[in-house]
Scaffold this motif. Structure first.
Motif, PDB file in Angstrom:
ATOM      1  N   SER A  10       4.372  -1.572   0.792  1.00 18.46           N
ATOM      2  CA  SER A  10       4.519  -0.455   1.721  1.00 18.46           C
ATOM      3  C   SER A  10       5.274   0.678   1.051  1.00 18.46           C
ATOM      4  O   SER A  10       6.428   0.499   0.641  1.00 18.46           O
ATOM      5  N   ASP A  11       4.630   1.820   0.952  1.00 15.88           N
ATOM      6  CA  ASP A  11       5.319   2.993   0.410  1.00 15.88           C
ATOM      7  C   ASP A  11       6.510   3.358   1.284  1.00 15.88           C
ATOM      8  O   ASP A  11       7.628   3.514   0.795  1.00 15.88           O
ATOM      9  N   ALA A  12       6.271   3.473   2.603  1.00 18.79           N
ATOM     10  CA  ALA A  12       7.345   3.861   3.528  1.00 18.79           C
ATOM     11  C   ALA A  12       8.449   2.809   3.551  1.00 18.79           C
ATOM     12  O   ALA A  12       9.637   3.134   3.575  1.00 18.79           O
ATOM     13  N   SER A  14       9.288   0.722   1.145  1.00 19.10           N
ATOM     14  CA  SER A  14      10.026   0.718  -0.126  1.00 19.10           C
ATOM     15  C   SER A  14      10.981   1.910  -0.229  1.00 19.10           C
ATOM     16  O   SER A  14      11.957   1.855  -0.967  1.00 19.10           O
ATOM     17  N   ARG A  15      10.706   2.966   0.536  1.00 17.62           N
ATOM     18  CA  ARG A  15      11.601   4.131   0.578  1.00 17.62           C
ATOM     19  C   ARG A  15      12.647   4.004   1.686  1.00 17.62           C
ATOM     20  O   ARG A  15      13.441   4.906   1.885  1.00 17.62           O
ATOM     21  N   GLY A  16      12.611   2.902   2.444  1.00 13.79           N
ATOM     22  CA  GLY A  16      13.564   2.708   3.526  1.00 13.79           C
ATOM     23  C   GLY A  16      13.227   3.495   4.785  1.00 13.79           C
ATOM     24  O   GLY A  16      14.067   3.648   5.666  1.00 13.79           O
ATOM     25  N   GLU A  17      11.993   3.959   4.900  1.00 14.23           N
ATOM     26  CA  GLU A  17      11.585   4.776   6.042  1.00 14.23           C
ATOM     27  C   GLU A  17      10.957   3.953   7.167  1.00 14.23           C
ATOM     28  O   GLU A  17      10.736   4.478   8.251  1.00 14.23           O
ATOM     29  N   PRO A  43       6.290  -0.618  -3.447  1.00 13.33           N
ATOM     30  CA  PRO A  43       5.380   0.436  -2.991  1.00 13.33           C
ATOM     31  C   PRO A  43       3.927   0.005  -3.194  1.00 13.33           C
ATOM     32  O   PRO A  43       3.640  -0.959  -3.902  1.00 13.33           O
ATOM     33  N   GLU A  45       1.542   0.137  -5.080  1.00 16.62           N
ATOM     34  CA  GLU A  45       1.169   0.379  -6.471  1.00 16.62           C
ATOM     35  C   GLU A  45       0.521  -0.893  -7.002  1.00 16.62           C
ATOM     36  O   GLU A  45       1.148  -1.962  -7.008  1.00 16.62           O
TER      37      GLU A  45
END
Length: 168
Positions: A10-12, A14-17, A43, A45
């Motif tokens: 998860s991109d979000a 992994s950014r803590g969002e 992320p 990737e």
């Protein structure tokens, strides 16, 4: 008891969002057959996902790896491709059965691209990122998963049922 690892793509997340709630569902439901021994949140990737999956399987860290997220149609949803990059044997029956079960609840199930496969003695299954869908998949899968893992890890006999004349 089997060793279980969970990888969330998860991109979000992994950014803590965004909170990773799907992995919590797996943690809640897995105790009858196993124990979570590792967890990673990466992320979306392809190389990052493949690297973690391969390392966990190659080092014998987990008998079962459950991934969450990255199985939809978004351009960044590449968990199935990352999984297929590293598995040695496909297990098409698992995602086929999961989609068929889920399709009874929603026609959107046909949009799931999750896959499953084996690397060394580790089964890898892509689960959806939705906590609701993840719960439905887990509840459907758990009754047969233990037997498959027993066979894969050499802890159980073969899958064949005895012939009618052979039963004792």
């Amino acid at each position: 008891m089997f060793k279980v690892a969970i990888l969330t793509a998860s991109d979000a997340g992994s950014r803590g969002e965004r909170e990773d709630r799907s992995s919590l569902v797996i943690r809640e439901l897995i105790p009858p057959i196993g124990e979570v021994v590792d967890y990673a949140l990466v992320p979306d990737e392809r190389e990052a996902i493949s690297e973690v999956l391969a390392r966990w399987a190659d080092q014998g860290i987990a008998d079962l790896i459950m991934t969450t997220g990255g199985t939809g149609f978004s351009p960044r949803d590449i968990t199935p491709e990352a999984t297929l990059d590293i598995v040695e044997r496909a297990v098409p029956g698992i995602p086929e059965a999961l989609r068929a079960m889920s399709y009874k609840k929603t026609p959107r199930a046909m949009l799931s691209r999750g896959t499953a496969g084996i690397r060394k003695q580790t089964l890898i299954i892509n689960m959806p990122g939705s906590p609701i869908a993840c719960r439905e998949y887990m509840e459907f899968l758990l009754p047969v998963l233990e037997h498959g893992l027993e066979i894969l890890t050499g802890r159980g006999g073969n899958c064949a049922r005895p012939d009618k004349g052979q039963e004792k």
